[in-house]
Design a protein around this motif. Structure first.
Motif, mmCIF file in Angstrom:
data_model
loop_
_atom_site.group_PDB
_atom_site.id
_atom_site.type_symbol
_atom_site.label_atom_id
_atom_site.label_comp_id
_atom_site.label_asym_id
_atom_site.label_seq_id
_atom_site.Cartn_x
_atom_site.Cartn_y
_atom_site.Cartn_z
ATOM 1 N N CYS A 135 93.822 77.556 18.702
ATOM 2 C CA CYS A 135 94.106 76.705 19.861
ATOM 3 C C CYS A 135 92.836 76.118 20.468
ATOM 4 O O CYS A 135 92.883 75.093 21.169
ATOM 5 C CB CYS A 135 94.851 77.494 20.937
ATOM 6 S SG CYS A 135 96.545 77.913 20.537
ATOM 7 N N THR A 517 99.746 75.481 24.714
ATOM 8 C CA THR A 517 99.634 75.435 23.248
ATOM 9 C C THR A 517 99.758 76.834 22.658
ATOM 10 O O THR A 517 100.452 77.043 21.655
ATOM 11 C CB THR A 517 98.281 74.826 22.834
ATOM 12 O OG1 THR A 517 98.134 73.542 23.441
ATOM 13 C CG2 THR A 517 98.179 74.682 21.333
ATOM 14 N N ASP A 520 103.446 78.215 23.536
ATOM 15 C CA ASP A 520 104.545 77.310 23.186
ATOM 16 C C ASP A 520 105.654 77.401 24.226
ATOM 17 O O ASP A 520 106.841 77.208 23.919
ATOM 18 C CB ASP A 520 105.080 77.642 21.788
ATOM 19 C CG ASP A 520 105.961 76.523 21.220
ATOM 20 O OD1 ASP A 520 105.734 75.350 21.588
ATOM 21 O OD2 ASP A 520 106.864 76.825 20.422
ATOM 22 N N TRP A 527 109.572 85.108 22.447
ATOM 23 C CA TRP A 527 108.988 85.042 21.106
ATOM 24 C C TRP A 527 109.665 86.050 20.178
ATOM 25 O O TRP A 527 109.961 85.749 19.011
ATOM 26 C CB TRP A 527 107.489 85.329 21.156
ATOM 27 C CG TRP A 527 106.609 84.131 21.293
ATOM 28 C CD1 TRP A 527 105.798 83.828 22.344
ATOM 29 C CD2 TRP A 527 106.419 83.088 20.331
ATOM 30 N NE1 TRP A 527 105.109 82.653 22.102
ATOM 31 C CE2 TRP A 527 105.478 82.179 20.879
ATOM 32 C CE3 TRP A 527 106.950 82.818 19.076
ATOM 33 C CZ2 TRP A 527 105.063 81.033 20.193
ATOM 34 C CZ3 TRP A 527 106.543 81.678 18.392
ATOM 35 C CH2 TRP A 527 105.606 80.798 18.950
#
Length: 779
Positions: A135, A517, A520, A527
């Motif tokens: 990232c 980023t 997300d 997740w």
């Protein structure tokens, strides 16, 4: 008897357990009721979850704070640390990352972060760290593994796809039904089969071997250590010199070829390059025929045993099993290569119960049924940095920035690393020649580490961020290498201020402006649900059905349906080599590798061969007469939970045991239970002698995994008072092909040690409060 099946589940690489918690304290871990052979390793958590070496707050090395503007102060492992807030720690790490990126570029960040961290699919420290670093512009990475780097690289040339063939040999059901003989080079030690990458809910290896024995399968153990094959199997023991396995296989191949026992039809249809290898075998080029007598002299075993074994292998359905440990020696590429060629000569590759197995006993998953599913994993995003190193070349990289090295046919240069970021591993366990690594560890300007305990790595970091253990977070264990899917529950609250790796990196991402980023837009629980849902879709497309997420969580576990016709990875190729070709240039098994033959200034022959090691009993000096085998431990995974009760109970007088033959002990004046010093030019460690007639004379054995307890010596090396054998192992590449580790090519001396040495491995460092100290140049 109490019913534990209502207790919450947790999982680790060494098993699944039900956690018994009272008033927030972990009281017991009960093995999963569906596991027939549970490992005791997990019991170490009962001590380690909240003991004196638990890291409870972010901490910064005092000498680094005091000397940053003037250069790096030496990382000694005995430094004091300053306790800081999470806010301060995040700012410090962010500042250092930004400084290195701006002044030197992202390739100056090494995020190798090698090691086993969590069985959970989401809370896998390396995955989290690599996503985070990508990232912010990427990082220098590592490739391959310490476990079997040489095997991974060579099979990519010989078979085209190393991973599939290493992890999917003949399954145990097929072995019991069809196999007549297993020849185990390097053995099949049950201690290693306690663990499996990604976790395990069903320990199958002991059961599989027992069923094979009951079905009439015979075993041969080619190893300097008798116990490398379980005594239950009644194996024939060939006590061969360490490093001689390829010579023995060549002797077997010569005997098979001389008697016309090899399968020409198979070699013609399924392989390429046999004729060139056959010429080498016969000695057409070097004038040395690789006969049984030639091999017997090298291995120091009877010629008649080699001849008899060749005949047995040719007369029955045979599996050649090659231990992963054989790749961790000089020219470690050759055993996997030669084993493949020997199996091809027998013509049984791809037949039920025959062929080659790369590591029965190396992990619980090796020999399990193949589940044809590719479960979802945390997306890593793209790494814009092209730099990488072979994983075991970290000291070379740090000590020699800009210098050239060769790897797998390429010429590459080591990057100039200014910041090391490590999460989920411990190079001061994995790496060799720890004196050299200690020197290399002084080169980076900053070292950042996530860990839950004050081990040797954490004590040598500049910024230490306390992370949680698997018992302190929710996750899922889901892997195609095990039949069970497990809902892992956070069974205790995080100790102190510990955070999971995702939370740590989320805070840093926020500080660096990339939080969206990195996350997300998902929380950790979202997740986990996403990973399960995606895995469910993947599974269904492969004919494997998983329950919906809520049903799965409610039950806590799911057992996937096993394949009805278990096969190994070669089966499709055997049935139709044209329709299912290998991913090699020829589409066949490359006995002579066309890709290796094309390498510039090729350092090795393009077919398997025996190369005499630099360090082995054939070249032993009077000063260093013993060959040291540093095996994987039976009481922990690498160095994990060394501070726990299971590992401590296996030590003798607080130190790692050293197996030595009684005749060798008598010659050296060593009695059972003596403290001994194991040493060579690279360093030394202390151990406790354990006399054992089931080890070959001239060979000594001690397990890895003892936390480093280093004391500087007058000659510039270090001595480990606790028993870490990597103080004496050699830091060199297997060859220019794979540049893997060579820990098992190691000569040492052993002598009694009378000096009293206290062990401090499990003592935490001195911790200072932050007080009014200014710890950030920008805060």
């Amino acid at each position: 008897m109490s019913d534990h099946t209502r207790l919450p589940l947790t999982a680790a690489h060494w098993g699944v357990y039900r956690a018994d918690v009272t008033d927030g304290k972990l009281e017991a871990l009960h093995p999963f009721e569906h596991d027939p052979d549970p490992s005791p390793i997990g019991q170490g958590y009962l001590d380690a979850i909240d003991d004196p070496v638990r890291i409870k707050t972010p901490a910064v090395r005092k000498a680094w704070l005091d000397n940053r503007s003037d250069g790096v102060a030496a990382r000694t492992g005995r430094d004091a640390f300053v306790e800081v807030s999470w806010e301060t720690a995040e700012k410090l790490v962010a500042e250092e990352l930004n400084r290195v990126r701006e002044e030197h570029g992202n390739q100056a960040i090494y995020g190798g972060s090698y090691g086993w961290s969590s069985a959970g699919r989401f809370h896998h420290a390396q995955s989290q760290l690599h996503r985070f670093l990508n990232c912010i512009g990427g990082y220098t990475r590592s490739v391959n593994s310490y476990s079997l780097a040489a095997g991974e690289v060579i099979l990519s040339h010989v078979l085209g796809d190393a991973t599939a063939f290493i992890h999917s040999p003949q399954p145990w059901q097929s072995v019991s039904k069809h196999t007549g003989l297993i020849v185990a080079f390097g053995g099949m030690p049950l201690r290693n089969s306690q663990v499996s990458s990604g976790g395990t809910g069903y320990h199958r290896t002991r059961e599989g071997l027992r069923q094979a024995k009951e079905a009439g399968v015979s075993f041969v153990n080619v190893s300097p250590i008798r116990s490398d094959v379980s005594s239950e199997l009644g194996a024939t023991w060939l006590a061969a010199r360490p490093g001689s396995d390829v010579a023995i296989m060549l002797g077997l191949a010569h005997e098979i070829m001389s008697n016309n026992w090899h399968d020409n039809a198979f070699l013609e249809r399924y392989t390429s390059g046999f004729q060139e290898f056959a010429e080498y075998l016969a000695g057409a080029k070097d004038g040395v025929a690789k006969t049984a007598a030639w091999a017997a002299e090298i291995a120091q075993i009877p010629e008649s045993e080699i001849r008899l074994l060749a005949k047995r292998m040719s007369a029955t359905r045979t599996i050649i099993s090659i231990s992963w440990s054989l790749t961790r020696q000089e020219h470690g590429e050759q055993p996997f290569w030669m084993a493949t060629v020997l199996a091809a000569m027998l013509g049984q590759i791809g037949l039920p119960g025959g062929g080659v197995a790369y590591g029965y006993g190396a992990a619980n998953s090796v020999g399990n049924e193949r589940f044809p599913v590719r479960y979802a994993a945390l997306p890593q995003l793209k790494n814009p940095v092209d730099d990488f190193i072979p994983v075991a070349r970290i000291s070379d990289m740090l000590l020699n920035p800009g210098s050239e090295y060769r790897f797998n046919g390429e010429r590459r240069s080591y990057p100039d690393i200014r910041l090391v970021y490590w999460a989920g591993g411990n190079p001061f366990h994995h790496h060799q020649d720890l004196t050299r690594l200690s020197a290399a560890w002084q080169k980076p300007e900053t070292v950042v580490v996530h860990d839950y305990c004050w081990n040797a790595l954490a004590k040598r970091a500049d910024i230490v961020l306390p992370c949680t253990t698997p018992l302190e977070r929710d996750d899922i264990m889901i892997t195609p290498r095990d039949r069970f899917v497990i809902a892992m529950k956070a069974v205790v609250s995080p100790v102190g201020e510990a955070r999971d790796d995702h939370d740590i990196l989320r805070g840093l991402s926020r500080e660096l402006g990339v939080e969206e980023t990195f996350t997300d837009g998902k929380s950790a629980s979202e997740w986990i649900k996403w990973l399960y849902s995606e895995s469910r879709i993947h599974a269904l497309s492969s004919g494997v059905e998983l329950p919906d997420f809520d049903s799965f969580l409610a039950k806590g576990w799911h057992e996937t349906e096993r394949p009805k016709v278990p096969e190994d990875a070669f089966a499709a190729f055997r049935r139709d080599p044209a329709g299912s070709p290998l991913k090699t240039p020829s589409g066949k098994i490359e006995i002579t590798s066309t890709s290796i033959a094309a390498f510039e200034d090729n350092p090795v022959l393009p077919h398997p061969a025996w190369y005499e090691p630099e360090e082995w009993l054939g070249r032993a000096e009077k000063r260093f007469p013993y060959h040291l085998i540093s095996s994987q431990p039976a009481d922990k995974l690498h160095s994990q939970l060394d501070q726990g009760r299971t590992s401590r109970s296996a030590k003798l007088k607080g130190r790692t045991p050293l197996q030595i033959h009684p005749a060798d002990a008598e010659r050296s004046g060593i009695a059972d239970g003596d403290c001994v010093r194991v040493h060579n030019r690279r360093g030394a460690c202390l151990a406790t002698a354990k006399l054992d007639a089931d080890i070959m004379p001239g060979v000594v054995q001690m397990s890895t995994g003892a936390w480093l307890d280093a004391v500087p010596q007058k000659n510039g090396t270090i001595l480990c008072r606790h028993g870490n054998p990597n103080t004496v192992t050699r830091d060199a590449g297997t060859s220019e092909l794979a540049q893997g580790p060579v820990a098992h090519s190691c000569l040492v001396a052993v002598e009694t040690y009378r000096q009293d040495e206290s062990i401090e491995a499990f003592e935490p460092p001195v911790i200072e409060r932050q007080g009014t100290r200014t710890v950030s140049q920008k805060v």
